[in-house]
Design a protein around this motif. Structure first.
Motif, PDB file in Angstrom:
ATOM      1  N   THR A   1      74.060  61.774  25.236  1.00 43.21           N
ATOM      2  CA  THR A   1      73.295  60.543  25.047  1.00 43.21           C
ATOM      3  C   THR A   1      74.331  59.458  25.864  1.00 43.21           C
ATOM      4  OG1 THR A   1      75.044  60.298  22.823  1.00 43.21           O
ATOM      5  CG2 THR A   1      72.966  61.150  22.486  1.00 43.21           C
ATOM      6  N   GLN A   2      73.391  58.305  25.923  1.00 41.90           N
ATOM      7  CA  GLN A   2      74.151  57.324  26.463  1.00 41.90           C
ATOM      8  C   GLN A   2      74.862  56.586  25.673  1.00 41.90           C
ATOM      9  OE1 GLN A   2      73.642  56.496  29.973  1.00 41.90           O
ATOM     10  NE2 GLN A   2      72.776  58.453  29.750  1.00 41.90           N
ATOM     11  N   ARG A   3      74.559  56.337  24.351  1.00 41.09           N
ATOM     12  CA  ARG A   3      75.252  55.697  23.396  1.00 41.09           C
ATOM     13  C   ARG A   3      76.544  56.696  22.888  1.00 41.09           C
ATOM     14  NH1 ARG A   3      72.809  53.890  17.410  1.00 41.09           N
ATOM     15  NH2 ARG A   3      75.074  52.900  16.550  1.00 41.09           N
ATOM     16  N   ASP A   4      77.565  56.171  22.692  1.00 40.92           N
ATOM     17  CA  ASP A   4      78.813  56.934  22.268  1.00 40.92           C
ATOM     18  C   ASP A   4      78.636  57.039  20.719  1.00 40.92           C
ATOM     19  OD1 ASP A   4      80.893  58.482  22.109  1.00 40.92           O
ATOM     20  OD2 ASP A   4      82.394  56.857  23.155  1.00 40.92           O
ATOM     21  N   LEU A   5      77.990  58.196  20.355  1.00 41.15           N
ATOM     22  CA  LEU A   5      77.829  58.276  18.844  1.00 41.15           C
ATOM     23  C   LEU A   5      79.044  59.072  18.305  1.00 41.15           C
ATOM     24  CD1 LEU A   5      74.141  59.839  18.945  1.00 41.15           C
ATOM     25  CD2 LEU A   5      74.863  57.484  18.334  1.00 41.15           C
TER      26      LEU A   5
ATOM     27  N   GLU B   1      67.380  60.110  21.476  1.00 41.59           N
ATOM     28  CA  GLU B   1      68.544  59.099  21.254  1.00 41.59           C
ATOM     29  C   GLU B   1      67.802  57.774  20.731  1.00 41.59           C
ATOM     30  OE1 GLU B   1      71.879  56.667  23.674  1.00 41.59           O
ATOM     31  OE2 GLU B   1      70.738  58.561  24.657  1.00 41.59           O
ATOM     32  N   ARG B   2      66.574  57.660  21.423  1.00 34.86           N
ATOM     33  CA  ARG B   2      65.870  56.265  20.863  1.00 34.86           C
ATOM     34  C   ARG B   2      65.706  56.483  19.566  1.00 34.86           C
ATOM     35  NH1 ARG B   2      60.250  57.083  23.064  1.00 34.86           N
ATOM     36  NH2 ARG B   2      60.236  58.067  21.218  1.00 34.86           N
ATOM     37  N   ASP B   3      65.006  57.614  19.189  1.00 36.15           N
ATOM     38  CA  ASP B   3      64.684  57.518  17.624  1.00 36.15           C
ATOM     39  C   ASP B   3      65.983  57.655  16.737  1.00 36.15           C
ATOM     40  OD1 ASP B   3      62.231  57.585  18.247  1.00 36.15           O
ATOM     41  OD2 ASP B   3      61.874  60.031  18.177  1.00 36.15           O
ATOM     42  N   VAL B   4      66.937  57.999  17.327  1.00 33.45           N
ATOM     43  CA  VAL B   4      68.232  57.986  16.302  1.00 33.45           C
ATOM     44  C   VAL B   4      68.874  56.408  16.326  1.00 33.45           C
ATOM     45  CG1 VAL B   4      70.721  58.364  16.516  1.00 33.45           C
ATOM     46  CG2 VAL B   4      69.173  60.327  16.902  1.00 33.45           C
ATOM     47  N   THR B   5      68.565  55.801  17.521  1.00 35.97           N
ATOM     48  CA  THR B   5      69.124  54.234  17.294  1.00 35.97           C
ATOM     49  C   THR B   5      68.007  53.513  16.869  1.00 35.97           C
ATOM     50  OG1 THR B   5      70.518  54.801  19.276  1.00 35.97           O
ATOM     51  CG2 THR B   5      69.671  52.113  18.390  1.00 35.97           C
ATOM     52  N   GLY B   6      66.815  53.765  16.961  1.00 38.75           N
ATOM     53  CA  GLY B   6      65.976  53.064  16.399  1.00 38.75           C
ATOM     54  C   GLY B   6      65.605  52.938  14.938  1.00 38.75           C
TER      55      GLY B   6
END
Length: 960
Positions: A115-119, A65-70
């Motif tokens: 994920t924490q982010r609601d993609l 998730e970090r690499d998705v957002t980053g």
């Protein structure tokens, strides 16, 4: 924890109530429903496989998730790429068995990555803003839970959440877990458009999951992969390949309209369904062809692209999307909001046309406008296709706006003088004044009908009711016109419930259940019948026609002698179904075109012009026979450049004959003409040399009398074109033989499946050095559609030595327009190992396969294995004639592939089955298990199956 268990109990009670309500009504396919309307109007969707194992693989959810957002992931990018493709929806496959079971939403249910982010929420919101629907992919399959060497399913966490022990790595446990996820998604994401479900889980079905989705989210769609499940809105046909043309995806599908269906395929030429680190090429020709032919069959193109971790598409996929963003808009009216023509929505005939042309027709149901999509252009400057009774009033090139010249005659529309071809799809908008020339009120009866599917359905005007032949062959259909009338042709719409291309899909043999050989007779009183025509219909989609000239009769009887499907595909064998049969009495006529009519050419001897209702221009020249003195001569056959061309002759012939062609006074070239009718033309082609400019072409018959309707000139087929054939060679599979000299009996059958004529056909094995052959080559002077050539031979190895490792090709050689072509099959022969008294491949043609099927396996012995064993009593493989020298105890070595724990039940000579529990990782990794067996001297029978659950795939058995 106690509160969580209480909440779970309340939810369970509510669900139980829903189950009771849902169970009260039987499940039926809702073929048409208002919730489906947006998808019916769609052309395409974008399938995105994207998750933890997207390269570079992540084994930690938070790091992924970090690499998705980053990396800058944004939902608008995906929505915009979908719109470039003309896609109306996106399917997001992240909760996927091969992508780490990742959930792109902040789930409150533990068990796998979330994920924490609601993609998912962000994507749904972005799609709603731009008119693109979002569908969520859900898997049924826990078997890949540790594919990467790390456990991706957390049974302990989910067990604690549920207050009971649940093993997520089992189908039952995973079914329970994923069942909960469906309800979580339905509760939180009301703007979703539905679920795309990769096959079924028994827990879901037992607990009426789909019925509850219908009640809780009645506007959502349900799609299922590779199955026609009644409660699903959409049948998705996954990754069909091997057809000709390669883009003709509908040839491998099996779902009749108006049932919604999808073609689900990868855009990149190679690689996985998900990004594997490579910038794989996209074949523009292949994928634009799929896009158009699917639209021409009312099939939605679900195109799979492979986004990287940050969501961006690899460069070559993004370039394809950019190309589509400019290529689609000029023809948008012909592919969006339309249906496939030639089926229940009306329209002209799709498929193969003149001079190698191939394409589809789309039709706007509200306006009646039709669109001719020429995906493969002809080797000529015109397109000629069956008009299906539509009187054409105007034709224009949709991309350029140019008005096109056209003509109609003999049931065909010819669009003329085409000089501007689009590289991928030339589209002609066709205006018509409606359909004409068909009788109404025709009554049908048949010698056999399945209960509930009577022959009256054949002429009721509804394509949603059909006649089922009840597996009878031959079977006859009688059509009563009410009184003696003129009949010119039959138009037949067979049920599109089988593929037209014989193939193996997911280990299941598939084949066409359409009419092959037929006989047509006529009668005035229903008692005394006269012969009208015998022939074969192609295994092709859309309306098919049988021309019969001009028949005066009250009754017509169509006897179907056999169908294209063979017994290797039991689901389709003899399963003939027909939606509608219409009787035509006349066809629209218009200005004559560029065809060189025989009646306009010079004639000599007994050659004369006669009326011919089925001919172009309603005239033909007859009396062509007996040699050069009775001839037709064209003095102005013009081509732009010198070269060798294909000259098509539309001939009528009541008896087998031959025709000769002389160009510019040169030596005549002859070709065989089969017997047919004297008043219905059929094409015969010959290769001829032509000079630039004007040429003189002289035609005459050298055998029985012939008639000539017209000629036309086109280019030769490409050197890489070989007419579609089916070559069946037995034995199939590696033949393991004893040491010493061996004799192998070989049988082969060649069937011509294409509407081409091939000549000088020869079929025979090609032996390794030192081998000898008993039996002569099988030969035929010429073959046409559905023609057969068979032969049997015995190949004997050299005396005094072992076979070793050899392959015996069986080759069919023939000529197509004087150019050589070949197709081959192979019989591999090997000396069995010294410590084995018997070896046989699972795929060997000596075995019985029940409802299982063969599939390729590069790492397996012989390159094949048997798949789909287990789950029912008939899903088994039986090895007959397992021969050993003496009775006693033996070791049987079972070579198999499996992913996860599964079992065979093995029965020897009808004895009690013995369970063989097996385990492994990867369906392409062969393993070997050992089982003690007691065998009789001589022949034995060994059966592998599992009545209740799936078994491993089977590669080979050996006895020591």
């Amino acid at each position: 924890m106690a509160l969580r268990r209480l909440c779970a109990a309340v939810v369970a009670a509510l669900l139980a109530g829903l189950i009771t309500v849902a169970a009260s009504a039987p499940v039926q396919a809702e073929v048409q429903h208002p919730r489906q309307e947006w998808l019916r109007k769609s052309t395409a969707g974008l399938f995105l496989h994207w998750g933890m194992f997207t390269a570079p693989k992540h084994l930690d959810c938070a790091e992924w998730e970090r690499d998705v957002t980053g990396g800058g992931w944004t939902p608008d990018y995906w929505i915009d790429e979908a719109r470039k493709l003309g896609a109306s929806y996106v399917v997001l496959a992240t909760f996927h068995s091969r992508l780490g079971y990742a959930r792109p939403w902040p789930s409150k249910i533990p068990g796998s990555c979330a994920t924490q982010r609601d993609l998912l929420g962000e994507l749904t919101k972005a799609g709603k803003a731009k008119g693109v629907k979002v569908i969520l992919y859900m898997t049924d399959d826990p078997q890949w839970h540790s594919e990467q060497g790390v456990q991706m399913l957390d049974s302990a966490a989910y067990s604690a959440y549920k207050g009971e022990q649940v093993d997520l790595t089992t189908r039952e446990g995973f079914g329970k877990y994923s069942y909960d996820l469906f309800f979580e998604v339905m509760k939180n994401y009301h703007d979703l458009a539905g679920f795309w479900i990769d096959n079924d889980n028994e827990y879901w079905e037992r607990n009426k999951l789909y019925e509850q989705i219908r009640q809780l989210q009645p506007t959502w769609l349900l799609s299922n992969n590779n199955e026609d499940t009644p409660i699903m809105d959409t049948v998705s046909n996954e990754q069909k390949t091997g057809m000709f043309p390669s883009y003709d995806y509908p040839a491998a599908t099996f779902t009749p309209m108006p049932r919604l269906s999808e073609a689900c395929y990868k855009l990149p030429n190679t690689g996985d369904w998900w990004y594997d680190g490579g910038n794989h090429a996209v074949d523009t020709r292949l994928n634009t062809g799929r896009y158009i032919t699917n639209a021409g069959s009312s099939i939605k193109s679900l195109m799979a692209e492979t986004p990287m971790v940050n969501g961006k598409m690899p460069a070559q996929q993004e370039a394809y999307n950019n190309f589509m963003s400019t290529w689609v808009p000029p023809i948008q009216e012909s592919i969006q909001g339309v249906e496939g023509a030639g089926y229940l929505y009306g329209g002209m005939q799709p498929g193969f046309w003149n001079d190698g042309a191939h394409g589809v027709i789309t039709i706007n149901p509200s306006t009646g406008k039709q669109y001719v999509h020429v995906v493969t252009k002809p080797r000529a400057d015109f397109v000629r296709l069956r008009d299906n009774g539509y009187r054409v009033t105007g034709v224009k090139d949709l991309r350029t706006g140019e008005r096109m010249r056209f003509s109609q005659s003999a049931g065909h529309l010819t669009i003329q003088g085409i000089t501007k071809w689009d590289e991928y799809d030339t589209v002609f908008a066709v205006e018509t004044a409606g359909q004409q020339g068909f009788y109404t009120g025709v009554k049908a009866s048949a010698t056999s009908s399945e209960d509930g599917f009577p022959a009256s359905n054949l002429t009721d005007g509804s394509y949603e009711t059909y006649w089922d032949a009840n597996a009878a062959q031959p079977v006859s259909i009688s059509l009563d016109l009410g009184r003696r009338k003129q009949a010119a042709f039959l138009a037949i719409n067979q049920r599109e419930s089988s593929p037209t291309h014989a193939r193996v899909s997911f280990g299941r043999p598939e084949d066409s259940s359409r009419i092959k050989d037929y006989q047509l007779t006529a009668s005035d009183d229903g008692r005394d019948w006269w012969h009208v025509r015998t022939g074969a219909l192609p295994s092709a989609r859309g309306t098919q026609f049988i021309d019969i000239g001009s028949q005066q009769a009250r009754f017509l009887k169509l006897t179907v002698l056999n169908t294209w499907g063979g017994p290797q595909a039991p689901v389709y064998f003899k399963e003939l179904k027909i939606d509608e049969i219409r009787v035509g009495h006349s066809s629209p006529r218009g200005t004559q075109g560029n065809a060189l009519e025989a009646e306009d050419a010079s004639r000599s001897g007994s050659a004369r012009s006669e009326f011919c209702a089925a001919c172009s221009g309603t005239r033909q020249v007859t009396g062509l026979g007996g040699g050069e003195r009775n001839a037709v001569t064209y003095h102005d056959v013009s081509v732009a450049t010198a070269g060798t061309y294909s000259l098509q002759l539309d001939l009528t012939s009541a008896a087998a004959s031959s025709v000769s062609v002389s160009v510019n006074g040169g030596a005549p070239v002859s070709v065989a003409v089969p017997a047919d009718r004297a008043d219905v033309p059929d094409p015969t082609s010959v290769a001829v040399p032509l000079n630039a400019g004007r040429n003189t072409v002289k035609l005459f018959g050298t055998g029985k009398p012939l008639g000539l309707d017209r000629i036309s000139v086109g280019g030769l087929p490409p050197a890489n074109y070989t007419p579609k054939t089916t070559l069946t060679v037995t034995p199939h599979g590696v033949q393991w033989v004893a040491p010493g000299q061996q004799a192998v009996k070989i049988t082969a059958r060649l069937r011509l499946d294409a509407d081409d004529q091939i000549d000088n056909v020869s079929l025979a094995p090609v032996l390794p050095a030192g081998w000898t052959l008993t039996g002569a080559p099988a030969t035929r002077a010429s073959m046409r559609l559905a023609g057969l050539l068979e032969g049997t031979w015995t190949a004997t190895s050299p005396a005094g030595q072992d076979v070793g490792s050899v392959s015996i090709p069986v080759t069919a050689s023939f000529q197509l327009l004087s150019s050589g072509r070949k197709v081959s099959g192979t019989v591999p022969v090997r000396t069995r190992p010294a410590d084995r008294v018997f070896v046989r491949e699972a795929e060997d043609s000596a075995n019985s396969f029940g409802s299982t099927g063969l599939t390729s396996c590069g790492s397996c012995s012989g390159g094949e294995k048997v798949r789909n064993i287990g789950g029912s009593p008939d899903a088994s493989v039986t090895f007959p004639n397992v021969t050993v020298p003496v009775a006693g105890a033996y070791k049987m070595f079972i070579q198999f592939t499996v992913n996860g724990p599964r079992s065979y039940f093995v029965s020897v000579n009808g004895g009690a089955p013995v369970e063989v529990k097996l385990n492994g990782v990867g369906n392409n990794t062969p393993y070997v298990a050992e089982l003690p067996v007691t065998l009789n001297a001589g022949a034995n029978t060994i059966k592998f199956g599992n009545d209740n659950a799936g078994a491993p795939d089977l590669d080979q058995i050996a006895i020591a």
